[in-house]
Structure formats: structure tokens, C-alpha cells
Design a protein around this motif. Sequence first.
Motif, mmCIF file in Angstrom:
data_model
loop_
_atom_site.group_PDB
_atom_site.id
_atom_site.type_symbol
_atom_site.label_atom_id
_atom_site.label_comp_id
_atom_site.label_asym_id
_atom_site.label_seq_id
_atom_site.Cartn_x
_atom_site.Cartn_y
_atom_site.Cartn_z
ATOM 1 N N PHE A 249 0.647 -0.505 0.275
ATOM 2 C CA PHE A 249 0.404 0.076 0.149
ATOM 3 C C PHE A 249 0.490 1.117 0.099
ATOM 4 C CE2 PHE A 249 -3.017 -3.139 3.067
ATOM 5 C CZ PHE A 249 -3.889 -3.692 1.582
ATOM 6 N N GLY A 250 2.048 0.793 -0.115
ATOM 7 C CA GLY A 250 3.477 2.195 0.553
ATOM 8 C C GLY A 250 2.659 3.017 1.593
ATOM 9 N N THR A 251 2.498 1.992 2.522
ATOM 10 C CA THR A 251 2.305 3.562 3.765
ATOM 11 C C THR A 251 3.061 2.805 5.181
ATOM 12 O OG1 THR A 251 -0.318 1.988 4.709
ATOM 13 C CG2 THR A 251 -0.001 4.561 3.096
ATOM 14 N N ARG A 252 3.263 3.655 6.209
ATOM 15 C CA ARG A 252 3.402 2.219 7.650
ATOM 16 C C ARG A 252 2.574 3.267 8.411
ATOM 17 N NH1 ARG A 252 8.360 5.898 10.262
ATOM 18 N NH2 ARG A 252 7.740 8.005 9.736
ATOM 19 N N ASN A 253 3.015 2.340 9.652
ATOM 20 C CA ASN A 253 2.155 3.094 10.919
ATOM 21 C C ASN A 253 2.220 3.245 12.145
ATOM 22 O OD1 ASN A 253 1.511 -0.063 11.107
ATOM 23 N ND2 ASN A 253 -0.188 -0.269 10.601
ATOM 24 N N ALA A 254 1.689 3.533 13.133
ATOM 25 C CA ALA A 254 1.502 3.136 14.320
ATOM 26 C C ALA A 254 0.479 3.137 15.057
ATOM 27 C CB ALA A 254 2.239 4.760 14.714
ATOM 28 N N ILE A 255 0.432 1.432 16.218
ATOM 29 C CA ILE A 255 -0.647 1.512 16.553
ATOM 30 C C ILE A 255 -1.154 1.714 18.392
ATOM 31 C CG2 ILE A 255 -1.496 -0.937 17.915
ATOM 32 C CD1 ILE A 255 -0.876 -0.555 14.513
ATOM 33 N N PHE A 256 -2.247 2.037 18.346
ATOM 34 C CA PHE A 256 -2.430 2.091 19.745
ATOM 35 C C PHE A 256 -3.676 0.690 20.018
ATOM 36 C CE2 PHE A 256 -1.267 6.305 19.392
ATOM 37 C CZ PHE A 256 -0.416 6.735 20.163
ATOM 38 N N PRO A 257 -3.121 0.426 21.056
ATOM 39 C CA PRO A 257 -4.043 -0.962 21.179
ATOM 40 C C PRO A 257 -5.751 -0.682 22.457
ATOM 41 C CG PRO A 257 -1.603 -1.773 21.944
ATOM 42 C CD PRO A 257 -1.823 -0.242 21.374
ATOM 43 N N LYS B 129 -9.018 -1.807 23.956
ATOM 44 C CA LYS B 129 -9.824 -2.812 25.354
ATOM 45 C C LYS B 129 -11.012 -3.614 23.997
ATOM 46 C CE LYS B 129 -11.063 -2.370 29.209
ATOM 47 N NZ LYS B 129 -11.867 -1.315 30.637
ATOM 48 N N ASN B 130 -11.061 -4.883 24.190
ATOM 49 C CA ASN B 130 -12.810 -5.353 23.191
ATOM 50 C C ASN B 130 -11.693 -5.602 22.118
ATOM 51 O OD1 ASN B 130 -14.052 -4.561 25.814
ATOM 52 N ND2 ASN B 130 -14.441 -2.876 24.679
ATOM 53 N N HIS B 131 -10.304 -5.347 22.539
ATOM 54 C CA HIS B 131 -9.789 -6.423 20.786
ATOM 55 C C HIS B 131 -9.781 -5.303 19.669
ATOM 56 C CE1 HIS B 131 -8.569 -9.909 19.324
ATOM 57 N NE2 HIS B 131 -8.504 -10.095 17.650
ATOM 58 N N ARG B 132 -9.382 -4.011 19.611
ATOM 59 C CA ARG B 132 -9.983 -3.246 19.270
ATOM 60 C C ARG B 132 -8.147 -2.191 19.008
ATOM 61 N NH1 ARG B 132 -15.638 -2.227 20.673
ATOM 62 N NH2 ARG B 132 -16.332 -3.279 19.238
ATOM 63 N N TYR B 133 -8.018 -1.488 17.851
ATOM 64 C CA TYR B 133 -7.198 -0.680 17.782
ATOM 65 C C TYR B 133 -7.025 0.783 17.544
ATOM 66 C CZ TYR B 133 -5.387 -2.302 13.104
ATOM 67 O OH TYR B 133 -5.698 -3.111 12.207
ATOM 68 N N ILE B 134 -6.534 1.465 17.725
ATOM 69 C CA ILE B 134 -5.802 3.143 16.684
ATOM 70 C C ILE B 134 -4.880 2.587 16.249
ATOM 71 C CG2 ILE B 134 -5.921 5.378 16.617
ATOM 72 C CD1 ILE B 134 -7.133 5.336 19.873
ATOM 73 N N GLU B 135 -4.860 2.624 14.694
ATOM 74 C CA GLU B 135 -3.713 2.726 14.167
ATOM 75 C C GLU B 135 -3.599 4.218 13.379
ATOM 76 O OE1 GLU B 135 -2.376 0.977 9.243
ATOM 77 O OE2 GLU B 135 -5.275 1.823 9.570
ATOM 78 N N VAL B 136 -2.524 5.265 13.069
ATOM 79 C CA VAL B 136 -2.145 5.721 12.501
ATOM 80 C C VAL B 136 -0.972 5.345 11.990
ATOM 81 C CG1 VAL B 136 -1.101 8.497 13.716
ATOM 82 C CG2 VAL B 136 -2.223 6.915 14.947
ATOM 83 N N VAL B 137 -1.341 6.024 9.992
ATOM 84 C CA VAL B 137 -0.846 5.534 9.506
ATOM 85 C C VAL B 137 -0.075 7.251 8.532
ATOM 86 C CG1 VAL B 137 -2.970 6.269 8.120
ATOM 87 C CG2 VAL B 137 -0.873 4.387 6.955
ATOM 88 N N GLU B 138 0.530 6.755 7.892
ATOM 89 C CA GLU B 138 1.072 7.890 6.706
ATOM 90 C C GLU B 138 1.764 7.440 5.491
ATOM 91 O OE1 GLU B 138 5.384 10.501 7.896
ATOM 92 O OE2 GLU B 138 5.344 8.563 7.930
ATOM 93 N N VAL B 139 1.205 7.479 4.601
ATOM 94 C CA VAL B 139 1.965 7.767 3.287
ATOM 95 C C VAL B 139 3.198 7.667 3.162
ATOM 96 C CG1 VAL B 139 1.425 9.387 2.126
ATOM 97 C CG2 VAL B 139 1.317 8.486 0.372
ATOM 98 N N LEU B 140 4.260 6.323 2.618
ATOM 99 C CA LEU B 140 5.192 7.127 1.021
ATOM 100 C C LEU B 140 5.170 7.267 0.544
ATOM 101 C CD1 LEU B 140 6.113 3.819 3.387
ATOM 102 C CD2 LEU B 140 6.676 5.775 5.148
ATOM 103 N N ASP B 141 7.089 8.080 0.489
ATOM 104 C CA ASP B 141 6.846 8.603 -1.349
ATOM 105 C C ASP B 141 7.615 6.661 -2.212
ATOM 106 O OD1 ASP B 141 8.084 9.334 -3.595
ATOM 107 O OD2 ASP B 141 9.755 10.391 -2.934
ATOM 108 N N SER C 106 -4.193 -5.631 18.061
ATOM 109 C CA SER C 106 -4.165 -4.917 19.884
ATOM 110 C C SER C 106 -3.890 -5.649 20.639
ATOM 111 C CB SER C 106 -6.431 -4.884 19.905
ATOM 112 O OG SER C 106 -6.919 -6.764 19.558
ATOM 113 N N MET C 107 -3.437 -6.668 20.578
ATOM 114 C CA MET C 107 -2.391 -7.234 21.200
ATOM 115 C C MET C 107 -0.812 -6.868 21.569
ATOM 116 S SD MET C 107 -4.829 -9.400 23.103
ATOM 117 C CE MET C 107 -4.119 -10.524 23.198
ATOM 118 N N ALA C 108 -0.723 -5.871 20.596
ATOM 119 C CA ALA C 108 0.543 -5.339 20.695
ATOM 120 C C ALA C 108 1.059 -4.702 22.428
ATOM 121 C CB ALA C 108 0.611 -4.693 19.629
ATOM 122 N N ALA C 109 0.221 -4.557 22.965
ATOM 123 C CA ALA C 109 1.075 -4.767 24.390
ATOM 124 C C ALA C 109 -0.418 -3.982 25.575
ATOM 125 C CB ALA C 109 0.986 -2.856 23.886
ATOM 126 N N PRO C 110 -0.160 -4.200 26.605
ATOM 127 C CA PRO C 110 -1.223 -4.012 27.584
ATOM 128 C C PRO C 110 -1.509 -3.041 27.122
ATOM 129 C CG PRO C 110 0.522 -4.979 28.266
ATOM 130 C CD PRO C 110 1.192 -4.267 27.238
#
Length: 212
Positions: free
Chosen positions: A39-47, A49-61, A149-153
Amino acid sequence: MRLDHVSFACGPAGLNVCAEEIGQALGMRPVTGGIHPRFGTRNAIFPLKNHRYIEVVEVLDHPSADSAPFGQAVRARSELGGGWLGWVVSVSDLALFEKRLGRDSVPGNRKFPDGRELQWRQIGVKGLIADPQVPFLLNWISPPDLHPSMAAPTDVALAELQIAGSPSRVTDWLGRDVRDALADVDVDWVAPNGTPGVLSVTFETPRGTVTI
């Protein structure tokens, strides 16, 4: 069918600054995600509760960002200054949606530092581009213990979405009642005739309620 994650596209400051700002608001540290080579992107994650998460995503060149709908969607939102890109629903089988949309789902992947690989298939990003109130859909191929969502408590939970749009429109898009996907999340549907999309997301944290 259930709400899996919400996706936030970075603004001009880039991924690290954007993730730090969201982390400060929530009282969390972002978890490094990785590059989506297709996809030409990269992300960071915020796990969450309830098997969900936030994706912060950036497009790459990268050429993939120009050809893949997800890269196109992230770039377009980022060029507007960044903000909520959309919400994503996980399903056990994408065949029904492939039939309804008349196209195949596409594979996605990213690798962990230890060499393990997170794999999934997704469909519907073109729908999100055309009408940002609707989610896109994915099916996780990797086992549940690799879910982001399992990446960190975590002790933070997603509580509410505010979406500019119409629940009947999203129901038509999904082919089933949107309340099935959002059964345990409050949704404030506003401005059904305005510019559609996710306006804000509210979280329950140890510090109290936080809206971004």
C-alpha cells in the motif's frame, strides 16, 4: 461483523509527531507498527480494549502509494491536513462482499521486528474514498495473538464515534444493519446531508473521557 479499528491519517508533521500527540491525549505510548509494502504506507498502533485499536498511518514516497487505493486514501486525507481517515470492520469471510462489490479483496501484510508477519485481506477502500462515512472491510488471516490490539497491555477503550452521514446509507453499503457492526459502540450520526466521514472518536481512559 464488528468494529475492528479506527484509522487516523497523519498531517504534514509526520507519523512520529502525530502518534506522540494522540498518545499524550490518551495517556498511552504508541507501538511501532511497520510498513505496508503493498500500500505504500506505514503505521503506529494504539491497542484498545475489546480487541480493537487505533491505527495512525502515514503515506510513503513509494510507487505502491500511487497505485493502491489505501495509499491514495491516506495521501488525500493527509494533504487536507490529516485527521480521521475512517473506520474498519472485520468479518469472518469476505466472499459475500466480493460478490456484492464485483471485485476481489486484496492482500495486506506487514512484518514485525522479530520476523513474524501480520496478514489480512481487505476490500472497500474505493468505497471509503468515494463516501468516507462507510467503512472498509477486512478479514484477518493471522492468528488472534498477532492482532494489533494485542501489541501492548491497555486500559483504554473506544466508546463513541461521531460520523457525518446516515446509518441507512451505511446499512445499504454493508448489506446488513450497521448496528450489527457497532453493537457495543455508541454512534452519533450527524449532518446526513453534509460532507461525510468520521468527525471524532471518544475514548474511555483512566484519566476520564477523551475525544479526538
